[in-house]
Scaffold this motif. Structure first.
Motif, PDB file in Angstrom:
ATOM      1  N   THR A  64      15.655  33.029  57.973  1.00 58.69           N
ATOM      2  CA  THR A  64      14.884  32.616  56.797  1.00 58.69           C
ATOM      3  C   THR A  64      14.409  31.186  56.994  1.00 58.69           C
ATOM      4  O   THR A  64      15.172  30.320  57.400  1.00 58.69           O
ATOM      5  N   ARG A  65      13.143  30.944  56.691  1.00 59.78           N
ATOM      6  CA  ARG A  65      12.544  29.621  56.851  1.00 59.78           C
ATOM      7  C   ARG A  65      11.946  29.151  55.533  1.00 59.78           C
ATOM      8  O   ARG A  65      11.314  29.933  54.826  1.00 59.78           O
ATOM      9  N   PRO A  66      12.115  27.871  55.212  1.00 62.10           N
ATOM     10  CA  PRO A  66      11.441  27.339  54.022  1.00 62.10           C
ATOM     11  C   PRO A  66       9.985  27.003  54.356  1.00 62.10           C
ATOM     12  O   PRO A  66       9.686  26.488  55.424  1.00 62.10           O
ATOM     13  N   VAL A  67       9.085  27.330  53.448  1.00 61.04           N
ATOM     14  CA  VAL A  67       7.676  26.976  53.589  1.00 61.04           C
ATOM     15  C   VAL A  67       7.333  26.064  52.415  1.00 61.04           C
ATOM     16  O   VAL A  67       7.595  26.410  51.261  1.00 61.04           O
ATOM     17  N   TYR A  68       6.779  24.923  52.718  1.00 66.51           N
ATOM     18  CA  TYR A  68       6.446  23.926  51.704  1.00 66.51           C
ATOM     19  C   TYR A  68       4.937  23.809  51.577  1.00 66.51           C
ATOM     20  O   TYR A  68       4.219  23.721  52.575  1.00 66.51           O
ATOM     21  N   GLU A  69       4.459  23.783  50.337  1.00 70.32           N
ATOM     22  CA  GLU A  69       3.056  23.499  50.052  1.00 70.32           C
ATOM     23  C   GLU A  69       3.019  22.481  48.921  1.00 70.32           C
ATOM     24  O   GLU A  69       3.736  22.633  47.930  1.00 70.32           O
ATOM     25  N   GLY A  70       2.205  21.460  49.079  1.00 72.16           N
ATOM     26  CA  GLY A  70       2.100  20.451  48.032  1.00 72.16           C
ATOM     27  C   GLY A  70       0.681  19.943  47.905  1.00 72.16           C
ATOM     28  O   GLY A  70      -0.080  19.941  48.873  1.00 72.16           O
ATOM     29  N   ARG A  71       0.353  19.519  46.707  1.00 73.20           N
ATOM     30  CA  ARG A  71      -0.978  18.979  46.447  1.00 73.20           C
ATOM     31  C   ARG A  71      -0.840  17.782  45.516  1.00 73.20           C
ATOM     32  O   ARG A  71      -0.217  17.876  44.466  1.00 73.20           O
ATOM     33  N   LEU A  72      -1.428  16.670  45.936  1.00 76.86           N
ATOM     34  CA  LEU A  72      -1.425  15.449  45.138  1.00 76.86           C
ATOM     35  C   LEU A  72      -2.858  15.181  44.716  1.00 76.86           C
ATOM     36  O   LEU A  72      -3.760  15.137  45.562  1.00 76.86           O
ATOM     37  N   GLY A  73      -3.088  15.059  43.420  1.00 81.92           N
ATOM     38  CA  GLY A  73      -4.423  14.795  42.903  1.00 81.92           C
ATOM     39  C   GLY A  73      -4.507  13.417  42.288  1.00 81.92           C
ATOM     40  O   GLY A  73      -3.542  12.918  41.707  1.00 81.92           O
ATOM     41  N   THR A  74      -5.656  12.779  42.451  1.00 81.68           N
ATOM     42  CA  THR A  74      -5.866  11.447  41.882  1.00 81.68           C
ATOM     43  C   THR A  74      -7.129  11.451  41.024  1.00 81.68           C
ATOM     44  O   THR A  74      -7.913  12.388  41.047  1.00 81.68           O
ATOM     45  N   ASP A  75      -7.290  10.397  40.268  1.00 82.06           N
ATOM     46  CA  ASP A  75      -8.508  10.203  39.488  1.00 82.06           C
ATOM     47  C   ASP A  75      -8.957   8.749  39.652  1.00 82.06           C
ATOM     48  O   ASP A  75      -8.426   8.032  40.482  1.00 82.06           O
TER      49      ASP A  75
END
Length: 114
Positions: A64-75
């Protein structure tokens, strides 16, 4: 610190030292658990206007492997881009350290299993 808890969702706050420890950033986020394979985070209050993250456990042939997804939004146009550029490396380093600690603990646990 957990501020509120539901059956599959918590509202949590944590404090992160910034500016060499001179200041503290408080982040509030929701954490949703989809058992057994997924945890989703959504920023409610923090140093940037928007962050979403997902950790998913994926079965592979070798385990089993962890999969990471992330999104950082700015204004705020270029000011937000500048701020995001300052915040993103710290955020990425924190995520990498967390994943490394999880991996180390998982490997320690699996090596002690008969």
């Amino acid at each position: 610190m957990v501020l509120e808890r539901g059956s599959d969702l918590v509202l949590a706050a944590h404090r992160t030292p910034v500016a060499g420890g001179r200041l503290t950033a408080t982040t509030v986020e929701t954490v949703r658990f989809t058992r057994p394979e997924r945890v989703d985070f959504r920023l409610v209050r923090g140093p940037v206007p928007a962050v979403t993250e997902t950790f998913t456990l994926v079965e592979r042939g070798d385990g089993t492997r962890p999969v990471y997804e992330g999104r950082l939004g700015t204004d705020l146009w270029w000011v937000g881009q500048w701020w995001g550029g300052l915040v993103a490396p710290r955020w990425e380093a924190t995520v990498a350290a967390s994943l490394a600690a999880i991996r180390q603990e998982a490997e320690r646990g699996s090596s002690s299993t008969p």
